[in-house]
Design an enzyme around this catalytic site. Sequence first.
Site, short mmCIF file in Angstrom:
data_model
loop_
_atom_site.label_atom_id
_atom_site.label_comp_id
_atom_site.label_asym_id
_atom_site.label_seq_id
_atom_site.Cartn_x
_atom_site.Cartn_y
_atom_site.Cartn_z
N ASN A 266 6.61 8.41 -23.79
CA ASN A 266 6.69 7.71 -22.50
C ASN A 266 6.18 8.59 -21.36
OD1 ASN A 266 8.45 5.76 -23.91
ND2 ASN A 266 9.88 7.47 -23.86
N GLU A 299 3.89 14.96 -28.74
CA GLU A 299 4.22 14.03 -27.65
C GLU A 299 3.55 14.47 -26.35
OE1 GLU A 299 5.37 11.42 -28.84
OE2 GLU A 299 6.15 12.27 -30.71
N1 TRP Z 1 4.46 6.91 -30.60
C1 TRP Z 1 5.43 7.70 -31.30
C2 TRP Z 1 4.72 8.93 -31.76
O1 TRP Z 1 4.07 8.97 -32.73
C3 TRP Z 1 6.04 7.01 -32.48
C4 TRP Z 1 7.25 6.19 -32.22
C5 TRP Z 1 8.28 6.51 -31.46
C6 TRP Z 1 7.56 4.94 -32.77
N2 TRP Z 1 9.23 5.55 -31.53
C7 TRP Z 1 8.80 4.57 -32.31
C8 TRP Z 1 6.90 4.11 -33.63
C9 TRP Z 1 9.40 3.39 -32.67
C10 TRP Z 1 7.49 2.93 -34.00
C11 TRP Z 1 8.73 2.57 -33.52
O2 TRP Z 1 4.69 9.90 -31.12
ZN ZN Z 2 2.27 9.89 -31.83
#
Ligand code: TRP
Ligand code: ZN
Length: 862
Positions: A266, A299
Site C-alpha cells: 500500500n 514491498e
Molecule cells: N501484493 C502483495 C505482494 O506480493 C501480495 C499480497 C498481499 C496479496 N496481500 C495479498 C495477494 C492478499 C493476494 C491476497 O507483495
Molecule cells: Zn509483490
Amino acid sequence: MRTDQPPAIRLSDYRPPAFLVDRVHLSFRLDPKATRVTARLAMRPNPAAEPGEDLWLDGRELTLIAARIDGADVTPQIEPEGLRLPAAALPAGAFEWVCETEIDPQGNRALEGLYTSARGDNLMYCTQCEAQGFRKITYFPDRPDVMAVYTVRIEGDAPVLLSNGNPVASGPGWAEWHDPWPKPSYLFALVAGDLVSHDDSFTTASGRDVALKIYVRPGDEDKAEYAMDALKRSMAWDERVYGREYDLDLFMIVAVEDFNAGAMENKGLNIFNAKYVLASPETATDRDYELIEGIIAHEYFHNWTGNRITCRDWFQLCLKEGLTVFRDQQFSADERGDAVTRIDNVLALRARQFREDAGPLAHPVRPEEYIEINNFYTATVYEKGAEVIRMLRALVGAEGYRAALDLYFDRHDGQACTIEDWLTVFEDATGRDLRQFARWYSQAGTPLVTVAEDWADGVFTLRLRQQTPPTPGQADKAPQVIPLAVGLLGADGAEVVQTQVLEMTETEQSFHFKGLAARPVPSVNRGFSAPVILEQRIDDARRAFLLAHDTDPFNRWEAARDYMRAMIGRMVADPNLAPDPALIAALVAVLEDQGLDPAFQALCVGPPSVEDVFQALSRDGARPDPGAIHAATVRLQRALAAAIPDLAGRVAALDTPGPYTPEAGAAGRRALRGRLMALLTWTEPAAETARAAFDAADNMTETMQALGLLIRAGQAGAALSAFYDRWRADPNVLDKWFSAQATATPPGQAVEAVAALTGHADFDWRVPNRYRALIGAFAAGNMAGFHRADGAGYALVTDWLIRLDPVNPQTTARLAGVFETWRQFDEDRQALMLTQLQRLADLPDLSKNTGEIVARMLEAQG
Ligand code: TRP
Ligand code: ZN
C-alpha cells in the site's frame, strides 16, 4: 458436485472503464461491529470508453445507507456484487457520487477489506485491499486502471490513526491524510490501533529527508530494528541500481498478526504479516532474518514497480510481481552472495513452481482467464515471472536492461500497463525483436531441454532439443527462446571455454565449439540461466567430476543434487543398496575444502527433499512411494555421517563465538553446523547431542535446529514443554513450536501428532499464521507423513480445509493446492485423494475460491 461454477473472467474481454475517478474523499467512523464509511468520488465519463454506459460500482457485503449524485438522493439497483445506476439517471458530464455504507470489521474473518486483529483485548483495525478488497469497504470501480488521488479522514478512539500519503491534520479522536500520487483502490490502506513506532530517517540521493516509521504492538518495539535496517538498505539499493528514489516525506510499515499473505505494498503504508517484521536473536531464526530482509525490500521496491507504474488489469499481475521478485532477488544476491541466493531461489522455484507447472493448476505467467483472481497469486506469476525477466536481462545484457528500465519508468510513470507495454520498452530500448520471447508469458509448462554431445575432429557439439509438455487448455507448444549459459571444462578441471549464453530458438538446435585440444566436459545452464528441466544422460563419474571441478558454483551444487537424487532413486528401487562410496567421498571432499563458503557447503551436502526426488522420479514415469524416498534419504545420510572424519569435532569447531549477529557469514556457519549436527544425530543416540545443543542455544536458529532433531528422534517431550512455557505468549514463536512438530515428527506418527495438536488450546485456527504453521506445514513439509498409505493425512487436512473455507476462503484455496500432485501417485493414493477432493467439491456452500481450485484439480481426472 456443484455445477454452478461462477463465470470466468477473460483477458480478451478487457474494456476500458466507463467512468474515471479523479478524486476520492473517504471518511471512516470506526466501530468494531458497525463502521460507517462515507465516500465522495469526483467522477467523469471516460473519453476512451463507449459513451452512454450505466454506472456500475463494485461492492460486496456492504449495507448501503445513502447514495447521492450531485447532492440529490438516488436509489441504485443493488446486486450481490455491486450496484447499478442506469445511464439515464446520470448527468451528462462530470458528477459527484456520495455514498454512505456500514461494515462489520470484527465479523470479517476473511481478512480482506477492513478487519480487526486482536491481541488480548488490544484491538487494531487494518485493511487488505489487493486484489478486490476495497469493494468490501465502499462501492467503487474496484479495478487497477482507475487511479485517483485520495484524501482520508479517520475518526476513532485509537491513539494511532493511519492512511496513505502524508498526515494533513489531526486532533483527539481523528486524523486526516492525503496521498498526492494517483493510485488504484487496491493500494488503499487504513490502520488504527494502540501501536508504537520505531523511528528513523533516510536522506534520498537528491537530498530529501524521509521519515521512516515501523508500527508494532507495545512490547514489540525492540524487534523492529532489523526490518528498519533492511528498509534503509533497500532504499539505498534502489537508488544505486535502478536510479529510483522514494517519493513521499513519510514511509510507514505496520506489523499485524492476522494476515493472508506475506505483506502488502500500500502506497506509503506497507502492511506486513508480523512474522516478516519482528525479529530478535532470541525469537527469530537466520531464515526469518533473511525473509524479513527480502520481503521488506520487495514491498519497498513495489513503490516504483507496482505503485507508480501499476497493472491495467489483473491478468497483468506478473508485470508488477515478476519484476518486483526479480528486483528483490537481485538485492538479496548483492547483500548475501550470488551463489547461495541463486541456489535458494531455484530451490523455491522447483519446489513450488515446477510442481505447479507439472499439474492441473498449471497456467501461463500471464493467465488468460480466471474465476477468482486471488487464486492467481501463484508461484508461476511470481517466481516464473521473475525468471522470465532474468532471461530477458541475460538476452539484452546488463546495459540494455538498464536502458530498458529507464525507458519504462520514463514512459509509463503514472500509468496502468500491460505486458505488451513492457516488452515494447525492451524492443525500443535495445532493438531486439521479442515476439518469440513473449511466448514465455503465454505458454504454461516447464520446458524440457535434452542435451546430447558429440566430439569429432576437434569440434565439440552440443545437440539440444526443447519440448514443453501439454498443460490444461494448451495441447501444443511452440519453441521458446531459451538462453542457456554454458562453459566447457578440460579433463583436469580447468575451464577451457568460459561461460557464454547460447540462445536456443528452435525445437532442435546444435552449437559447435571449435579448436579444442581434447574432448571437454560441458557445464550447462550455469547459474540456472533458464527455468527449464535439463535432461542430460550423464553418469556418476561425470557428476562427481562436476561436483569436484565446476567453476560455476551453482552447477557445482547442482551436480551434488543430481548425484544424490539419482542415488536415492536407485536406493528406493533396491532397499538393500548402499550408497555409492564415490558419492560419499565427493560430499566429504566438499566439507574438507577450506576455501568454500560454509553456507555453500551446507547446501551441497544437504539431501534433496522427498518432494524433489519424488518429482524427478515421477518425470521418469515412476509412481514412487514417498515413505520409501524418505527411508532411502535417511540411509544416505547415515552413510555420509559415518564417513565424515571426526564429525563431532567438526560440529564443535563451528560454534560461533560471541553474541549472535544475523549477517550472512555467521548464518552460513550456523547452517553448516546445523546440517552436520543433523548428520551426527543419525549415527549416535541423537538425544544427548541434540539436548545439549538445545540447552546451550542462545538464539532461535540453534534452538530450532536442536528441537527439530529431538522431535525427529522422538525425544522432545521435555524440550517441547520448556519451549512452550517460555514462548507461549509470543505468537510468532509459538507458530514455530507447532510447525516443528508438524514437519519433524517421523512420517509414521505425524498424522496423530498433528491431529492431537489441532486440539491444543493455542491452536487458534482462524489466524492464518497458526493454521499454516500446523496444517500447511504438515501437508507441504512432511511429505511422507501427509501421503501415508492409509490416507489418514489426506482426510485430516481435508477436514480442516472444510472448517476454514467458510471463514477464510483465500487461505483455504491456497492450501487446497497441496493436492495438486495427486495424479503423480499410485492408484491407491490417487483414489484416496480423489475421495477427499470430491468431498470438497460436494459441499453446497464451498467458496468460489476453493471451488475453482478443486474443480481445476478434478478436471485432470479425464
Ligand atoms: N501484493 C502483495 C505482494 O506480493 C501480495 C499480497 C498481499 C496479496 N496481500 C495479498 C495477494 C492478499 C493476494 C491476497 O507483495
Ligand atoms: Zn509483490
